[in-house]
Design an enzyme around this catalytic site. Structure first.
Site, PDB file in Angstrom:
ATOM      1  N   TYR A   1     -28.491 -89.276 -29.087  1.00  0.00           N
ATOM      2  CA  TYR A   1     -29.159 -88.029 -28.712  1.00  0.00           C
ATOM      3  C   TYR A   1     -30.481 -88.338 -28.016  1.00  0.00           C
ATOM      4  O   TYR A   1     -30.854 -87.701 -27.044  1.00  0.00           O
ATOM      5  CB  TYR A   1     -29.393 -87.199 -29.978  1.00  0.00           C
TER       6      TYR A   1
ATOM      7  N   GLU B   1     -21.255 -84.620 -33.688  1.00  0.00           N
ATOM      8  CA  GLU B   1     -19.925 -84.994 -33.189  1.00  0.00           C
ATOM      9  C   GLU B   1     -19.248 -86.081 -34.043  1.00  0.00           C
ATOM     10  O   GLU B   1     -18.071 -86.364 -33.866  1.00  0.00           O
ATOM     11  CB  GLU B   1     -20.018 -85.489 -31.741  1.00  0.00           C
TER      12      GLU B   1
ATOM     13  N   HIS C   1     -34.249 -77.069 -36.701  1.00  0.00           N
ATOM     14  CA  HIS C   1     -32.906 -77.399 -36.218  1.00  0.00           C
ATOM     15  C   HIS C   1     -32.440 -78.786 -36.713  1.00  0.00           C
ATOM     16  O   HIS C   1     -31.293 -78.972 -37.107  1.00  0.00           O
ATOM     17  CB  HIS C   1     -32.899 -77.347 -34.687  1.00  0.00           C
TER      18      HIS C   1
ATOM     19  N   ILE D   1     -31.750 -88.829 -36.241  1.00  0.00           N
ATOM     20  CA  ILE D   1     -32.030 -87.394 -36.136  1.00  0.00           C
ATOM     21  C   ILE D   1     -33.539 -87.258 -36.251  1.00  0.00           C
ATOM     22  O   ILE D   1     -34.142 -87.698 -37.241  1.00  0.00           O
ATOM     23  CB  ILE D   1     -31.294 -86.599 -37.225  1.00  0.00           C
TER      24      ILE D   1
HETATM   25  N1  LIG Z   1     -31.391 -82.926 -32.629  1.00  0.00           N
HETATM   26  C1  LIG Z   1     -30.551 -83.978 -32.767  1.00  0.00           C
HETATM   27  C2  LIG Z   1     -29.167 -83.873 -32.488  1.00  0.00           C
HETATM   28  N2  LIG Z   1     -28.684 -82.696 -32.044  1.00  0.00           N
HETATM   29  C3  LIG Z   1     -27.489 -82.600 -31.234  1.00  0.00           C
HETATM   30  C4  LIG Z   1     -26.257 -82.342 -32.017  1.00  0.00           C
HETATM   31  O1  LIG Z   1     -25.948 -83.446 -32.844  1.00  0.00           O
HETATM   32  C5  LIG Z   1     -25.076 -82.097 -31.106  1.00  0.00           C
HETATM   33  O2  LIG Z   1     -24.757 -83.238 -30.372  1.00  0.00           O
HETATM   34  C6  LIG Z   1     -25.246 -80.980 -30.126  1.00  0.00           C
HETATM   35  O3  LIG Z   1     -25.670 -79.843 -30.810  1.00  0.00           O
HETATM   36  C7  LIG Z   1     -23.923 -80.670 -29.403  1.00  0.00           C
HETATM   37  O4  LIG Z   1     -22.881 -80.409 -30.279  1.00  0.00           O
HETATM   38  N3  LIG Z   1     -28.346 -84.946 -32.640  1.00  0.00           N
HETATM   39  C8  LIG Z   1     -28.847 -86.137 -33.090  1.00  0.00           C
HETATM   40  O5  LIG Z   1     -28.091 -87.127 -33.251  1.00  0.00           O
HETATM   41  N4  LIG Z   1     -30.195 -86.254 -33.335  1.00  0.00           N
HETATM   42  C9  LIG Z   1     -31.044 -85.219 -33.201  1.00  0.00           C
HETATM   43  O6  LIG Z   1     -32.270 -85.384 -33.446  1.00  0.00           O
HETATM   44  C1  LIG Z   2     -31.090 -78.851 -29.834  1.00  0.00           C
HETATM   45  C2  LIG Z   2     -31.537 -79.962 -30.731  1.00  0.00           C
HETATM   46  O1  LIG Z   2     -30.723 -80.632 -31.314  1.00  0.00           O
HETATM   47  C3  LIG Z   2     -33.002 -80.244 -30.871  1.00  0.00           C
HETATM   48  O2  LIG Z   2     -33.501 -80.717 -29.677  1.00  0.00           O
HETATM   49  C4  LIG Z   2     -33.827 -79.087 -31.367  1.00  0.00           C
HETATM   50  O3  LIG Z   2     -35.203 -79.317 -31.174  1.00  0.00           O
HETATM   51  P1  LIG Z   2     -36.266 -78.179 -31.512  1.00  0.00           P
HETATM   52  O4  LIG Z   2     -36.347 -78.100 -33.012  1.00  0.00           O
HETATM   53  O5  LIG Z   2     -37.562 -78.667 -30.923  1.00  0.00           O
HETATM   54  O6  LIG Z   2     -35.781 -76.898 -30.894  1.00  0.00           O
END
Ligand SMILES: Nc1c(NC[C@H](O)[C@H](O)[C@H](O)CO)[nH]c(=O)[nH]c1=O
Ligand SMILES: CC(=O)[C@@H](O)COP(=O)(O)O
Length: 148
Positions: free
Chosen positions: A13, A49, A79, A72
């Site tokens: 990510y 995923e 979120h 993460i």
């Molecule tokens: N915010 C983070 C995410 N968010 C993305 C989700 O995992 C996902 O890929 C998306 O919402 C599409 O389905 N993923 C991470 O691995 N780390 C993060 O900090």
């Molecule tokens: C969409 C995401 O996974 C993540 O970037 C959310 O970030 P935020 O808390 O700054 O909106």
């Protein structure tokens, strides 16, 4: 440890942190003599995923352990908590339903500094677990064969 055939699945990510994590993993794999050729790498976009991709990949029965890697990181909202909770829940649930070891190195952090401070210890711990678990798995398989 040449016989280890693992699936290394990493959520990228955040590309920069993902590269740092991979770099460190490779370094430690060499130290612990885990042959890179025995690993299959797969990059996925984000941690949500993991569960469905792993589930699909389990159809390939040559994999004898799964190493889940990802970061993460806290954003501006909560979120990241949702992503973290859901990802952990499903990865853990999956690990109960499969008969190969799954090592989870999904790191949830508040900031990049926390990541940099923990990366080495966490990786060493996970690699140690891979070695321990894959040996344990071999013993379990051997014992099951004796029973059958
Ligand atoms: N915010 C983070 C995410 N968010 C993305 C989700 O995992 C996902 O890929 C998306 O919402 C599409 O389905 N993923 C991470 O691995 N780390 C993060 O900090
Ligand atoms: C969409 C995401 O996974 C993540 O970037 C959310 O970030 P935020 O808390 O700054 O909106």
């Amino acid at each position: 440890m040449n016989k280890v055939k693992g699936l290394l699945i990493i959520s990228c990510y955040n590309n920069k942190l993902c590269s740092l994590l991979l770099e460190s993993i490779f370094k430690h794999m060499i130290i612990y003599k885990i042959n890179e050729k025995n690993l299959i790498y797969l990059k996925i976009p984000g941690s949500l995923e993991f569960s469905w991709i792993i589930k699909k990949l389990l159809n390939f029965n040559f994999i004898n352990f799964i190493f889940v890697l990802g970061i993460i990181i806290k954003g501006k909202t909560i979120h990241y908590k949702l992503v973290s909770n859901i990802s952990y829940y499903y990865i853990n649930k999956l690990s109960y339903n499969i008969n190969i070891p799954l090592i989870n190195l999904l790191i949830t952090i508040n900031n990049v500094n926390q990541f940099l401070n923990r990366i080495k210890y966490n990786i060493l711990n996970s690699i140690y677990n891979i070695l321990k678990i894959s040996n344990l798995n071999k013993i379990l398989l051997w014992e099951l064969q004796q029973i059958n």
